[in-house]
Design a protein around this motif. Structure first.
Motif, PDB file in Angstrom:
ATOM      1  N   VAL A   8       0.831  -1.207   0.000  1.00  0.00           N
ATOM      2  CA  VAL A   8       0.000   0.000   0.000  1.00  0.00           C
ATOM      3  C   VAL A   8       0.866   1.258   0.000  1.00  0.00           C
ATOM      4  CG1 VAL A   8      -1.679   1.344   1.324  1.00  0.00           C
ATOM      5  CG2 VAL A   8      -2.013  -1.117   1.018  1.00  0.00           C
ATOM      6  N   VAL A   9       1.814   1.332   0.906  1.00  0.00           N
ATOM      7  CA  VAL A   9       2.656   2.531   0.994  1.00  0.00           C
ATOM      8  C   VAL A   9       3.586   2.621  -0.212  1.00  0.00           C
ATOM      9  CG1 VAL A   9       4.447   3.695   2.351  1.00  0.00           C
ATOM     10  CG2 VAL A   9       2.499   2.641   3.508  1.00  0.00           C
ATOM     11  N   GLY A  10       4.254   1.531  -0.538  1.00  0.00           N
ATOM     12  CA  GLY A  10       5.214   1.550  -1.643  1.00  0.00           C
ATOM     13  C   GLY A  10       4.571   1.874  -2.979  1.00  0.00           C
ATOM     14  N   LEU A  11       3.459   1.217  -3.297  1.00  0.00           N
ATOM     15  CA  LEU A  11       2.821   1.458  -4.593  1.00  0.00           C
ATOM     16  C   LEU A  11       2.171   2.837  -4.660  1.00  0.00           C
ATOM     17  CD1 LEU A  11       1.394  -2.077  -5.389  1.00  0.00           C
ATOM     18  CD2 LEU A  11       3.458  -0.977  -6.302  1.00  0.00           C
ATOM     19  N   THR A  12       1.762   3.370  -3.511  1.00  0.00           N
ATOM     20  CA  THR A  12       1.273   4.753  -3.493  1.00  0.00           C
ATOM     21  C   THR A  12       2.395   5.708  -3.891  1.00  0.00           C
ATOM     22  OG1 THR A  12      -0.406   4.270  -1.829  1.00  0.00           O
ATOM     23  CG2 THR A  12       0.283   6.570  -2.040  1.00  0.00           C
ATOM     24  N   PHE A  13       3.599   5.464  -3.388  1.00  0.00           N
ATOM     25  CA  PHE A  13       4.734   6.312  -3.766  1.00  0.00           C
ATOM     26  C   PHE A  13       5.116   6.111  -5.224  1.00  0.00           C
ATOM     27  CE2 PHE A  13       5.181   7.295   0.666  1.00  0.00           C
ATOM     28  CZ  PHE A  13       5.596   8.621   0.620  1.00  0.00           C
ATOM     29  N   VAL A  14       5.014   4.891  -5.723  1.00  0.00           N
ATOM     30  CA  VAL A  14       5.250   4.658  -7.154  1.00  0.00           C
ATOM     31  C   VAL A  14       4.291   5.533  -7.963  1.00  0.00           C
ATOM     32  CG1 VAL A  14       5.060   2.971  -9.026  1.00  0.00           C
ATOM     33  CG2 VAL A  14       6.186   2.330  -6.896  1.00  0.00           C
ATOM     34  N   GLY A  15       3.030   5.553  -7.556  1.00  0.00           N
ATOM     35  CA  GLY A  15       2.040   6.379  -8.242  1.00  0.00           C
ATOM     36  C   GLY A  15       2.363   7.857  -8.175  1.00  0.00           C
ATOM     37  N   HIS A  16       2.778   8.345  -7.019  1.00  0.00           N
ATOM     38  CA  HIS A  16       3.156   9.757  -6.892  1.00  0.00           C
ATOM     39  C   HIS A  16       4.346  10.091  -7.783  1.00  0.00           C
ATOM     40  CE1 HIS A  16       0.569  11.543  -3.853  1.00  0.00           C
ATOM     41  NE2 HIS A  16       0.594  10.385  -3.212  1.00  0.00           N
TER      42      HIS A  16
ATOM     43  N   GLY B 235       9.519   3.802  -3.768  1.00  0.00           N
ATOM     44  CA  GLY B 235       8.294   3.016  -3.692  1.00  0.00           C
ATOM     45  C   GLY B 235       8.457   1.620  -4.258  1.00  0.00           C
ATOM     46  N   LEU B 236       9.180   1.505  -5.375  1.00  0.00           N
ATOM     47  CA  LEU B 236       9.425   0.178  -5.963  1.00  0.00           C
ATOM     48  C   LEU B 236      10.235  -0.704  -5.022  1.00  0.00           C
ATOM     49  CD1 LEU B 236      10.180   1.067  -9.695  1.00  0.00           C
ATOM     50  CD2 LEU B 236       8.246  -0.274  -8.833  1.00  0.00           C
ATOM     51  N   LEU B 237      11.310  -0.172  -4.482  1.00  0.00           N
ATOM     52  CA  LEU B 237      12.149  -0.955  -3.568  1.00  0.00           C
ATOM     53  C   LEU B 237      11.370  -1.353  -2.323  1.00  0.00           C
ATOM     54  CD1 LEU B 237      15.534   1.010  -3.781  1.00  0.00           C
ATOM     55  CD2 LEU B 237      14.981  -1.200  -4.839  1.00  0.00           C
ATOM     56  N   PHE B 238      10.639  -0.391  -1.766  1.00  0.00           N
ATOM     57  CA  PHE B 238       9.892  -0.641  -0.535  1.00  0.00           C
ATOM     58  C   PHE B 238       8.803  -1.683  -0.757  1.00  0.00           C
ATOM     59  CE2 PHE B 238       6.857   0.385   2.864  1.00  0.00           C
ATOM     60  CZ  PHE B 238       7.709   0.402   3.961  1.00  0.00           C
ATOM     61  N   SER B 239       8.036  -1.531  -1.821  1.00  0.00           N
ATOM     62  CA  SER B 239       6.933  -2.466  -2.063  1.00  0.00           C
ATOM     63  C   SER B 239       7.445  -3.871  -2.388  1.00  0.00           C
ATOM     64  CB  SER B 239       6.005  -1.960  -3.173  1.00  0.00           C
ATOM     65  OG  SER B 239       6.687  -1.849  -4.396  1.00  0.00           O
ATOM     66  N   ALA B 240       8.568  -3.956  -3.082  1.00  0.00           N
ATOM     67  CA  ALA B 240       9.123  -5.266  -3.442  1.00  0.00           C
ATOM     68  C   ALA B 240       9.853  -5.935  -2.285  1.00  0.00           C
ATOM     69  CB  ALA B 240      10.082  -5.115  -4.622  1.00  0.00           C
ATOM     70  N   GLY B 241      10.184  -5.177  -1.249  1.00  0.00           N
ATOM     71  CA  GLY B 241      10.942  -5.737  -0.139  1.00  0.00           C
ATOM     72  C   GLY B 241      12.388  -5.971  -0.498  1.00  0.00           C
ATOM     73  N   VAL B 242      12.874  -5.238  -1.483  1.00  0.00           N
ATOM     74  CA  VAL B 242      14.249  -5.348  -1.962  1.00  0.00           C
ATOM     75  C   VAL B 242      14.979  -4.071  -1.559  1.00  0.00           C
ATOM     76  CG1 VAL B 242      15.703  -5.540  -4.003  1.00  0.00           C
ATOM     77  CG2 VAL B 242      13.536  -6.777  -3.902  1.00  0.00           C
TER      78      VAL B 242
END
Length: 132
Positions: free
Chosen positions: A12-20, A65-72
């Protein structure tokens, strides 16, 4: 269940930042794109080079956001998100106090706490690449 909880938070948080980031960089999802975002940044006193700062902000949001959402490389993703949220507090929201109802920095602060908390705990077991 903790791993599932961490996955939900990260997505939720990571993909929201990807969108921003995509809003700033590409004008997707109703965003203004680099040029207009740069103009807005200059209008609030971030001069010179509003367009360059728009690109930097968009990249921090998108990559973080990509790194955070992927857990990488979760701590790096969290750091990029934290930097951009601190910038939002300093540049826009800080002067309005804490509460969001006054356009304050409440939401930015909560996001910082979430990403730092997840970075300290770890991304959990459900990540893009296997972690031994």
């Amino acid at each position: 269940m903790a791993n599932l909880g961490l996955l939900i938070i990260r997505l939720v948080v990571g993909l929201t930042f990807v969108g921003h980031g995509a809003q700033k960089l590409f004008g997707w999802f109703g965003g203004t794109g680099v040029t207009k975002t740069g103009e807005w940044l200059e209008s609030i006193g971030i001069k010179p080079g509003g367009t360059i700062w728009a690109i930097c902000a968009g990249l921090f949001e998108l990559v973080g956001g990509l790194l955070f959402s992927a857990g990488v490389l979760t701590p790096i993703g969290a750091a990029l998100i934290t930097i951009i949220m601190i910038d939002a507090i300093v540049s826009v929201h800080g002067r309005n106090g804490y509460w969001l109802t006054n356009n304050g920095f409440e939401y930015n602060f909560v996001l910082i706490a979430v990403v730092i908390g997840v970075a300290l705990i770890g991304p959990g077991d459900y990540v893009l690449f296997y972690r031994p």
